[in-house]
Design a protein around this motif. Structure first.
Motif, mmCIF file in Angstrom:
data_model
loop_
_atom_site.group_PDB
_atom_site.id
_atom_site.type_symbol
_atom_site.label_atom_id
_atom_site.label_comp_id
_atom_site.label_asym_id
_atom_site.label_seq_id
_atom_site.Cartn_x
_atom_site.Cartn_y
_atom_site.Cartn_z
ATOM 1 N N ALA B 30 1.013 -1.122 0.077
ATOM 2 C CA ALA B 30 -0.054 -0.017 -0.123
ATOM 3 C C ALA B 30 0.977 1.201 0.100
ATOM 4 O O ALA B 30 0.611 2.340 -0.794
ATOM 5 C CB ALA B 30 -0.977 0.165 1.046
ATOM 6 N N THR B 33 2.657 1.648 -3.662
ATOM 7 C CA THR B 33 2.038 2.063 -4.511
ATOM 8 C C THR B 33 1.215 3.329 -4.364
ATOM 9 O O THR B 33 0.740 3.904 -5.174
ATOM 10 C CB THR B 33 0.976 1.014 -5.070
ATOM 11 O OG1 THR B 33 0.092 0.630 -3.897
ATOM 12 C CG2 THR B 33 1.458 -0.357 -5.534
ATOM 13 N N GLU B 35 -1.051 3.769 -2.498
ATOM 14 C CA GLU B 35 -2.763 3.738 -2.344
ATOM 15 C C GLU B 35 -2.878 3.754 -0.877
ATOM 16 O O GLU B 35 -3.409 2.838 -0.080
ATOM 17 C CB GLU B 35 -3.132 2.518 -2.864
ATOM 18 C CG GLU B 35 -2.838 2.325 -4.370
ATOM 19 C CD GLU B 35 -4.047 1.573 -5.046
ATOM 20 O OE1 GLU B 35 -5.252 1.792 -4.645
ATOM 21 O OE2 GLU B 35 -3.881 0.878 -6.283
ATOM 22 N N THR B 36 -2.424 4.852 0.008
ATOM 23 C CA THR B 36 -2.596 4.924 1.331
ATOM 24 C C THR B 36 -3.939 4.702 1.888
ATOM 25 O O THR B 36 -4.163 4.626 3.131
ATOM 26 C CB THR B 36 -1.798 6.042 2.033
ATOM 27 O OG1 THR B 36 -2.214 7.185 1.031
ATOM 28 C CG2 THR B 36 -0.380 5.941 2.040
ATOM 29 N N GLN B 38 -6.063 2.484 1.354
ATOM 30 C CA GLN B 38 -6.002 1.104 1.771
ATOM 31 C C GLN B 38 -5.743 0.994 3.272
ATOM 32 O O GLN B 38 -6.159 0.135 3.821
ATOM 33 C CB GLN B 38 -5.218 0.350 0.977
ATOM 34 C CG GLN B 38 -5.700 0.331 -0.601
ATOM 35 C CD GLN B 38 -6.899 -0.573 -0.841
ATOM 36 O OE1 GLN B 38 -7.500 -1.271 0.018
ATOM 37 N NE2 GLN B 38 -7.313 -0.232 -1.953
ATOM 38 N N GLY B 43 -10.193 0.980 4.280
ATOM 39 C CA GLY B 43 -9.486 -0.105 3.497
ATOM 40 C C GLY B 43 -9.318 -1.582 4.279
ATOM 41 O O GLY B 43 -9.452 -2.251 3.678
ATOM 42 N N SER B 283 -4.773 -10.750 1.888
ATOM 43 C CA SER B 283 -3.846 -9.518 1.680
ATOM 44 C C SER B 283 -3.228 -9.831 0.470
ATOM 45 O O SER B 283 -2.785 -8.693 -0.228
ATOM 46 C CB SER B 283 -2.944 -9.503 2.849
ATOM 47 O OG SER B 283 -2.586 -10.591 3.466
ATOM 48 N N ALA B 286 -5.270 -8.497 -2.407
ATOM 49 C CA ALA B 286 -5.529 -7.124 -2.466
ATOM 50 C C ALA B 286 -4.113 -6.514 -2.761
ATOM 51 O O ALA B 286 -4.239 -5.517 -3.587
ATOM 52 C CB ALA B 286 -5.929 -6.572 -0.858
ATOM 53 N N GLY B 287 -2.938 -7.151 -2.295
ATOM 54 C CA GLY B 287 -1.820 -6.655 -2.767
ATOM 55 C C GLY B 287 -1.452 -6.736 -4.095
ATOM 56 O O GLY B 287 -1.322 -5.575 -4.919
ATOM 57 N N ASN B 289 -3.681 -6.650 -6.315
ATOM 58 C CA ASN B 289 -4.653 -5.819 -7.141
ATOM 59 C C ASN B 289 -4.139 -4.331 -7.236
ATOM 60 O O ASN B 289 -4.065 -3.594 -8.147
ATOM 61 C CB ASN B 289 -6.035 -5.659 -6.322
ATOM 62 C CG ASN B 289 -6.992 -6.748 -6.843
ATOM 63 O OD1 ASN B 289 -6.671 -7.521 -7.844
ATOM 64 N ND2 ASN B 289 -7.990 -7.075 -6.109
ATOM 65 N N MET B 290 -3.632 -3.995 -5.949
ATOM 66 C CA MET B 290 -2.668 -2.657 -5.773
ATOM 67 C C MET B 290 -1.899 -2.497 -6.743
ATOM 68 O O MET B 290 -1.551 -1.773 -7.453
ATOM 69 C CB MET B 290 -2.306 -2.329 -4.474
ATOM 70 C CG MET B 290 -3.579 -2.108 -3.549
ATOM 71 S SD MET B 290 -2.886 -1.417 -1.958
ATOM 72 C CE MET B 290 -2.880 -3.076 -1.073
ATOM 73 N N LEU B 291 -0.810 -3.647 -7.033
ATOM 74 C CA LEU B 291 0.121 -3.554 -7.918
ATOM 75 C C LEU B 291 -0.155 -3.715 -9.409
ATOM 76 O O LEU B 291 0.641 -3.934 -10.138
ATOM 77 C CB LEU B 291 1.099 -4.971 -7.524
ATOM 78 C CG LEU B 291 2.077 -4.797 -6.151
ATOM 79 C CD1 LEU B 291 2.566 -5.996 -5.746
ATOM 80 C CD2 LEU B 291 3.020 -3.832 -6.067
#
Lengths: 327, 322
Positions: B30, B33, B35-36, B38, B43, B283, B286-287, B289-291
């Motif tokens: 998070a 990337t 995307e804080t 999250q 989040g 996680s 989710a990770g 997806n963020m990446l």
């Protein structure tokens, strides 16, 4: 490996029983098919039946090696999918590259088998988890490589392995190439289990790995080889499937469970120690005959799953009951 | 026995380690990337909500694996429950209770059949539950044309409602986890489960009716799968006959249970480890997806992580595994 000329009587008996179970079910199912469709008794249609059943029989033989040593191989279906997709991408319609690519496919398969075997024996991850992992991994790789859709093209000389049928063969009339491949493969794996010391080692490892180790059996090598044989059979089946039904992204879906089911129906014991190559062959033929029969009966595709489930439970229940009664 | 490190409670350390790793991975990704968002309360709630469906199935799976059995029919049962719930409700709030009761009744029946086949029939649990799963899946797919509908709007509160920012679904998962943990740790039934899984012959000689314990464990697993099915139905508004299979809930629930330190042979492990395994999967999801990792590569990584995560604690085992 050294050849073992003589099998002991005590080992022969359960083998013969396993043969009977699978064969009896197959003959009964095939008789039912022939009752509905009498022309299935013609040699030509029987050969065609063998051709369509060939991939499942080959997969079951490979799975049997792993089951005998006490494990499972869930990655077979993914390997078959990888083979079909990789073949069409690599060959891409050029018939000259076919044989080189087939070599490369076997190399990929052996690599997957080695990974499975090494992880199970040295990292001590149970085979059901290991091969579930490689199943996800190989499936993901195959889909990422192909972009999630069938692309490329398979030339005729590749597809012929699965679909070529020789006509006007003396005595038997028609002879599909896939049936020849099937016979050759079964002969090879039969020799591996019955002609070499490997068969005894596999049974010993599956029955009691600790005892086998103390008796000097190379447990790790036996296990790893079983996974390699299984992967090689998945590649062989994948090649036939590619030739027979063309390229698709779910070519191998669910085949691993069918292969396990076939071995069990034929009388092989899960977690090792009991079974012969005929358990796999006749178990797979029985399962395929069942599919054919349900198809002829015109049942909806979905209900076939249900009946397959019931047969599976019944077959294993019957063999459990037989073993209980004997002991 | 041996004199290596003192391990007060091996199951718990695996859980803490896994949970720490998962949270660490999530936070690092998070931050990396950018995307804080999250990491805000919302989040994190989103992350935890990813755990609900798999978490419920996996708790049930933990019970059967602890007695040395396994349940491959959960995926089909989840689909069956989701379809049945939406078919009975047909959007009518008054039918909520009958629908839920009927679904749970179905689960008890399926669990009973599974347990009876395994415990009294002596059929290998993989084959028995694969078989019942196929039967359920087949009947479901064949009759789906006649079984359509959607759950009541009020029922969707299970998936979308909440109190004080905490979704009901999370509360459900938390309370059922705690209940399951207490049952395993503090009750006679829990002790019997560990006894039967650890040494079935010993348990029988000690006067435990091992068959009955296995039977109940299967019923628990089916009920938890049913809870997951109801939750999915609430979230998706209507069930389809493939939601269980598409989610690979059967194999994934086994994977997270084993990752969490419960051994397949039975007798060792617990709910805490399983939940940590589920958190790891959530996680990672989710990770990734963020990446922005694509779906296929995600599957490759997932496969490798399943093996690696189990290898980390399996590699120390002596003796052979199959």
């Amino acid at each position: 490996m050294t050849t073992v000329p003589q099998t002991s009587l005590s080992l022969r008996r359960p083998e013969r029983l396993a043969l009977n179970a699978g064969l009896v079910i197959f003959v009964a199912l095939y008789a039912a098919i022939a009752f509905l469709q009498p022309n299935y008794l013609e040699l030509g249609l029987f050969m065609n039946f063998l051709r369509r059943a060939a991939p499942l029989v080959i997969l079951a033989c490979g799975q049997l090696y792993v089951i005998l040593t006490g494990g499972f191989d869930l990655s077979m279906g993914a390997v078959a999918t990888l083979v079909v997709l990789a073949a069409s991408i690599l060959i891409n319609g050029d018939p000259d590259t076919t044989w080189a690519v087939i070599g490369a496919l076997y190399a990929m398969g052996i690599a997957v088998g080695l990974v499975n075997g090494l992880v199970v024996t040295f990292l001590k991850v149970p085979s059901i988890i290991t091969t579930l992992g490689t199943m996800l991994l190989v499936n993901g790789l195959a889909l990422a490589w192909s972009g999630g859709a069938a692309r490329g093209d398979l030339p005729d000389n590749f597809r012929n392995l699965g679909r070529l049928v020789w006509r006007d063969v003396p005595v038997i009339g028609t002879l599909p190439l896939a049936a020849v491949v099937l016979a050759g493969f079964v002969a090879l794996v039969w020799f591996g289990l019955n002609g070499t010391v490997y068969g005894k080692r596999a049974l010993a490892v599956g029955d009691n790995p600790r005892a086998a180790e103390l008796a000097g059996t190379p447990v790790a090598a036996t296990r790893i080889l079983a996974f390699v044989v299984s992967a090689v059979s998945a590649v062989t089946a994948g090649i036939l499937i590619g030739g027979f039904s063309g390229v698709s992204v779910n070519a191998g879906e669910g085949l691993e469970l069918q292969a396990i089911a076939a071995c069990v129906i034929g009388g092989a014991q899960l977690l090792g120690g009991r079974g012969s190559i005929w358990s796999a062959v006749f178990g797979a033929l029985s399962l395929f005959a069942l599919f054919t029969l349900l198809n002829l009966l015109g049942l909806p595709q979905a209900l076939r799953d249900s009946i397959q489930g019931l047969i599976l439970i019944a077959a294993v229940g019957a063999s459990t009951w037989r073993i209980r009664r004997r002991t | 026995m041996t004199t290596d490190v003192v391990k007060p409670k091996p199951g718990l350390s695996v859980a803490v380690l896994l949970a720490g790793l998962s949270i660490g991975f999530f936070v690092v990704v998070a931050l990396a990337t950018g995307e804080t968002a999250q990491l805000s309360g919302q989040g994190v709630t989103g992350l935890l909500q990813r755990m609900v469906a798999l978490g419920l199935v996996a708790i049930g799976q933990t019970f059967v694996i602890l007695v040395g059995s396994i349940d491959l029919s959960v995926a089909a049962l989840i689909s069956a429950v989701a379809v049945l719930a939406s078919h009975i409700m047909q959007g009518d709030a008054a039918m909520m209770l009958p629908a839920v009761l009927l679904c749970l009744g179905l689960c008890i029946a399926v669990g009973f059949v599974n347990g009876a086949l395994v415990a009294y029939g002596g059929i290998n649990p993989l084959i028995a539950t694969l078989g019942t799963g196929l039967v359920i899946q087949g009947v479901l797919a064949a009759s789906f044309g006649a079984l359509q509908g959607s759950v009541a709007r009020e029922f969707q509160v299970v998936a979308y409602g909440g109190v004080l920012g905490v979704p009901y679904s999370l509360l459900l998962l938390a309370s059922l986890s705690i209940a399951a943990g207490l049952v395993l740790d503090r009750t006679l039934f829990g002790a019997r489960i560990y006894a039967v899984g650890g040494n079935p012959d010993g348990a029988r000689l000690a006067g435990i009716r091992t068959e009955r314990v296995i039977l109940f464990a299967h019923m628990v697993a089916s009920l938890f799968a049913g809870a997951a099915g109801l939750y999915l139905a609430a979230r998706l508004q209507s069930g389809t006959p493939w939601i269980g299979r598409d989610g690979i809930y059967d194999l994934e629930s086994i994977a997270v249970t084993v990752i969490g330190g419960t051994i397949l042979a039975g007798g060792k492990g617990g709910v805490a480890g399983t939940l940590a395994g589920v958190l790891l999967f959530a996680s990672l999801d989710a990770g990734f997806n963020m990446l922005g990792i694509d779906a296929f590569l995600k599957q490759v990584l997932r496969g490798a992580i399943v093996i690696a995560a189990v290898a980390v604690h399996a590699v120390r085992a002596r003796g052979h595994v199959a």
